[in-house]
Design a protein around this motif. Sequence first.
Motif, PDB file in Angstrom:
ATOM      1  N   ALA A  76       0.912  -1.077  -0.120  1.00 34.79           N
ATOM      2  CA  ALA A  76       0.139  -0.017  -0.022  1.00 34.79           C
ATOM      3  C   ALA A  76       0.787   1.293  -0.035  1.00 34.79           C
ATOM      4  O   ALA A  76       0.890   2.186  -0.915  1.00 34.79           O
ATOM      5  N   VAL A  77       1.856   1.323   1.091  1.00 31.35           N
ATOM      6  CA  VAL A  77       2.789   2.465   1.180  1.00 31.35           C
ATOM      7  C   VAL A  77       3.642   2.653  -0.121  1.00 31.35           C
ATOM      8  O   VAL A  77       3.714   3.695  -0.816  1.00 31.35           O
ATOM      9  N   GLY A  78       4.252   1.437  -0.714  1.00 33.20           N
ATOM     10  CA  GLY A  78       4.988   1.365  -1.789  1.00 33.20           C
ATOM     11  C   GLY A  78       4.454   1.961  -3.129  1.00 33.20           C
ATOM     12  O   GLY A  78       4.905   2.816  -3.676  1.00 33.20           O
ATOM     13  N   LEU A  79       3.010   1.404  -3.287  1.00 36.69           N
ATOM     14  CA  LEU A  79       2.466   1.741  -4.514  1.00 36.69           C
ATOM     15  C   LEU A  79       2.032   3.307  -4.582  1.00 36.69           C
ATOM     16  O   LEU A  79       2.034   3.891  -5.732  1.00 36.69           O
ATOM     17  N   ALA A  80       1.765   3.759  -3.245  1.00 34.48           N
ATOM     18  CA  ALA A  80       1.347   5.350  -3.156  1.00 34.48           C
ATOM     19  C   ALA A  80       2.794   6.156  -3.527  1.00 34.48           C
ATOM     20  O   ALA A  80       2.803   7.093  -4.228  1.00 34.48           O
ATOM     21  N   ALA A  86       5.661   8.852 -10.289  1.00 28.57           N
ATOM     22  CA  ALA A  86       5.094   8.853 -11.726  1.00 28.57           C
ATOM     23  C   ALA A  86       4.739  10.137 -11.853  1.00 28.57           C
ATOM     24  O   ALA A  86       4.821  10.829 -12.913  1.00 28.57           O
ATOM     25  N   GLN A  87       3.855  10.843 -10.934  1.00 23.19           N
ATOM     26  CA  GLN A  87       3.166  12.199 -11.108  1.00 23.19           C
ATOM     27  C   GLN A  87       4.402  13.192 -11.306  1.00 23.19           C
ATOM     28  O   GLN A  87       4.356  14.101 -12.067  1.00 23.19           O
ATOM     29  N   ASN A  88       5.468  12.968 -10.548  1.00 22.49           N
ATOM     30  CA  ASN A  88       6.696  14.050 -10.575  1.00 22.49           C
ATOM     31  C   ASN A  88       7.561  13.909 -11.585  1.00 22.49           C
ATOM     32  O   ASN A  88       7.941  14.860 -12.142  1.00 22.49           O
ATOM     33  N   ARG A  89       7.811  12.456 -12.125  1.00 18.08           N
ATOM     34  CA  ARG A  89       8.871  12.531 -12.933  1.00 18.08           C
ATOM     35  C   ARG A  89       8.211  12.003 -14.657  1.00 18.08           C
ATOM     36  O   ARG A  89       9.171  11.821 -15.272  1.00 18.08           O
ATOM     37  N   GLN A  90       6.957  11.781 -14.483  1.00 18.91           N
ATOM     38  CA  GLN A  90       6.562  11.151 -15.782  1.00 18.91           C
ATOM     39  C   GLN A  90       6.990  10.051 -16.312  1.00 18.91           C
ATOM     40  O   GLN A  90       7.067   9.890 -17.671  1.00 18.91           O
ATOM     41  N   SER A  91       7.830   9.157 -15.501  1.00 19.93           N
ATOM     42  CA  SER A  91       8.343   8.125 -15.963  1.00 19.93           C
ATOM     43  C   SER A  91       8.498   6.920 -14.922  1.00 19.93           C
ATOM     44  O   SER A  91       8.349   7.171 -13.579  1.00 19.93           O
ATOM     45  N   LEU A  92       8.520   5.450 -15.125  1.00 18.68           N
ATOM     46  CA  LEU A  92       8.566   4.467 -14.281  1.00 18.68           C
ATOM     47  C   LEU A  92      10.016   4.030 -14.116  1.00 18.68           C
ATOM     48  O   LEU A  92      10.110   2.984 -13.447  1.00 18.68           O
ATOM     49  N   ASN A  93      10.885   4.600 -14.806  1.00 17.73           N
ATOM     50  CA  ASN A  93      12.159   3.790 -14.882  1.00 17.73           C
ATOM     51  C   ASN A  93      13.122   4.487 -14.108  1.00 17.73           C
ATOM     52  O   ASN A  93      12.925   5.499 -13.435  1.00 17.73           O
TER      53      ASN A  93
ATOM     54  N   ALA B 161      -0.288   5.904   2.890  1.00 14.98           N
ATOM     55  CA  ALA B 161      -0.543   6.034   1.559  1.00 14.98           C
ATOM     56  C   ALA B 161      -1.504   7.105   1.115  1.00 14.98           C
ATOM     57  O   ALA B 161      -1.512   7.643   0.187  1.00 14.98           O
ATOM     58  N   LEU B 162      -2.352   7.633   2.180  1.00 13.03           N
ATOM     59  CA  LEU B 162      -3.407   8.658   1.741  1.00 13.03           C
ATOM     60  C   LEU B 162      -2.458   9.839   1.606  1.00 13.03           C
ATOM     61  O   LEU B 162      -2.603  10.705   0.793  1.00 13.03           O
ATOM     62  N   VAL B 163      -1.666   9.907   2.638  1.00  7.84           N
ATOM     63  CA  VAL B 163      -0.900  11.348   2.733  1.00  7.84           C
ATOM     64  C   VAL B 163       0.021  11.326   1.422  1.00  7.84           C
ATOM     65  O   VAL B 163       0.294  12.584   0.717  1.00  7.84           O
ATOM     66  N   LEU B 164       0.689  10.223   0.895  1.00  6.83           N
ATOM     67  CA  LEU B 164       1.510  10.217  -0.131  1.00  6.83           C
ATOM     68  C   LEU B 164       0.820  10.335  -1.470  1.00  6.83           C
ATOM     69  O   LEU B 164       1.321  11.223  -2.274  1.00  6.83           O
ATOM     70  N   ALA B 165      -0.078   9.960  -1.392  1.00  7.33           N
ATOM     71  CA  ALA B 165      -1.030   9.854  -2.862  1.00  7.33           C
ATOM     72  C   ALA B 165      -1.899  11.110  -2.998  1.00  7.33           C
ATOM     73  O   ALA B 165      -2.387  11.419  -4.110  1.00  7.33           O
ATOM     74  N   ARG B 166      -2.102  12.059  -1.893  1.00  8.34           N
ATOM     75  CA  ARG B 166      -2.826  13.169  -2.050  1.00  8.34           C
ATOM     76  C   ARG B 166      -2.247  13.989  -2.972  1.00  8.34           C
ATOM     77  O   ARG B 166      -0.774  14.328  -3.138  1.00  8.34           O
ATOM     78  N   LYS B 167      -3.101  14.917  -3.555  1.00  8.82           N
ATOM     79  CA  LYS B 167      -2.642  15.956  -4.473  1.00  8.82           C
ATOM     80  C   LYS B 167      -2.241  17.046  -3.618  1.00  8.82           C
ATOM     81  O   LYS B 167      -2.889  17.607  -2.716  1.00  8.82           O
ATOM     82  N   GLU B 168      -1.248  17.648  -4.142  1.00  9.69           N
ATOM     83  CA  GLU B 168      -0.747  18.838  -3.367  1.00  9.69           C
ATOM     84  C   GLU B 168      -1.447  20.281  -3.730  1.00  9.69           C
ATOM     85  O   GLU B 168      -1.579  20.463  -4.669  1.00  9.69           O
ATOM     86  N   GLU B 169      -1.758  20.724  -2.667  1.00  7.78           N
ATOM     87  CA  GLU B 169      -2.697  21.904  -2.886  1.00  7.78           C
ATOM     88  C   GLU B 169      -1.832  23.387  -3.238  1.00  7.78           C
ATOM     89  O   GLU B 169      -0.899  23.497  -2.276  1.00  7.78           O
TER      90      GLU B 169
END
Lengths: 102, 169
Positions: A76-80, A86-93, B161-169
């Motif tokens: 759960a934590v790892g996939l978060a 992926a959102q920050n870098r636009q890549s999974l490499n 997981a919630l804190v990490l995946a949350r959208k930054e405001e």
Amino acid sequence: MSAVPISFYLVLSAILFGLGVVAFVFKRNIITIFMSIELMLNAVNLAFVAFARARGELDGLVFVFFVIVVAAAEAAVGLAIVIMLAQNRQSLNVERVNLLKL
Amino acid sequence: MSIPIILFLVCALVAVAGAVVLILAREPIHSALALVVVMMALAVLYLLLGAPFIAAVQIIVYAGAIMVLFVFVIMLLNAGVEERTDFSKLAKFAGVPLGFFLLLEIAHWLAHSPIGAAIANGAGSSAGESSTTELSEMLFRQYLFPFEATSILILIAILGALVLARKEE
């Protein structure tokens, strides 16, 4: 009930763990690297169950239960973290994630 | 050969083949499905070892919940074909043979150690149906505190997981 020697299970466990290490080192996709960690955890679980069977005690099975619980939390934590990366870098490499690299 | 040994060999082959496919597959989704195959084969092996509860947990939690999470993330991020990079010559010509050698050494040691000589048949009294009852008694008496601690661990994991995946405001 079972006539399979315990050593067979242990050898299979070692092979699966080795393949997990190989996948961990050779893969470049961060999700696949996570999956190879799960493969290694599975190999260790098999060894735990085999040893519990060989000794006739159930403590090994309790350990397997806890390993599965911790693996669920870790996934759960790892996939978060993977989603954030992926959102920050636009890549999974993983080669692209080199901020701390010299 | 008796039926358990044939069953073991089939499941072991399926598990190893699944692990090899996990390594060779170029798309993450194929790797994920290969890992599900490995987990299913291991669940059958747990049944063979007389641990039906662990086999059920393996299928429900691992092959069910965790792998669905993986597949969900792969779909969400639209993970395509993996990029390959060139490996160093040292890794190719020294690392791979040494890895195989290590694997062989571990297998050899396990096969010739006293533990390996123990046959599953006569060792324990934990057979089939009673093992789940004994396991639950053990879990809720001797290991009650760790069991309760895992609930806090899961809670913290959800929060993380919630804190990490949350959208930054």
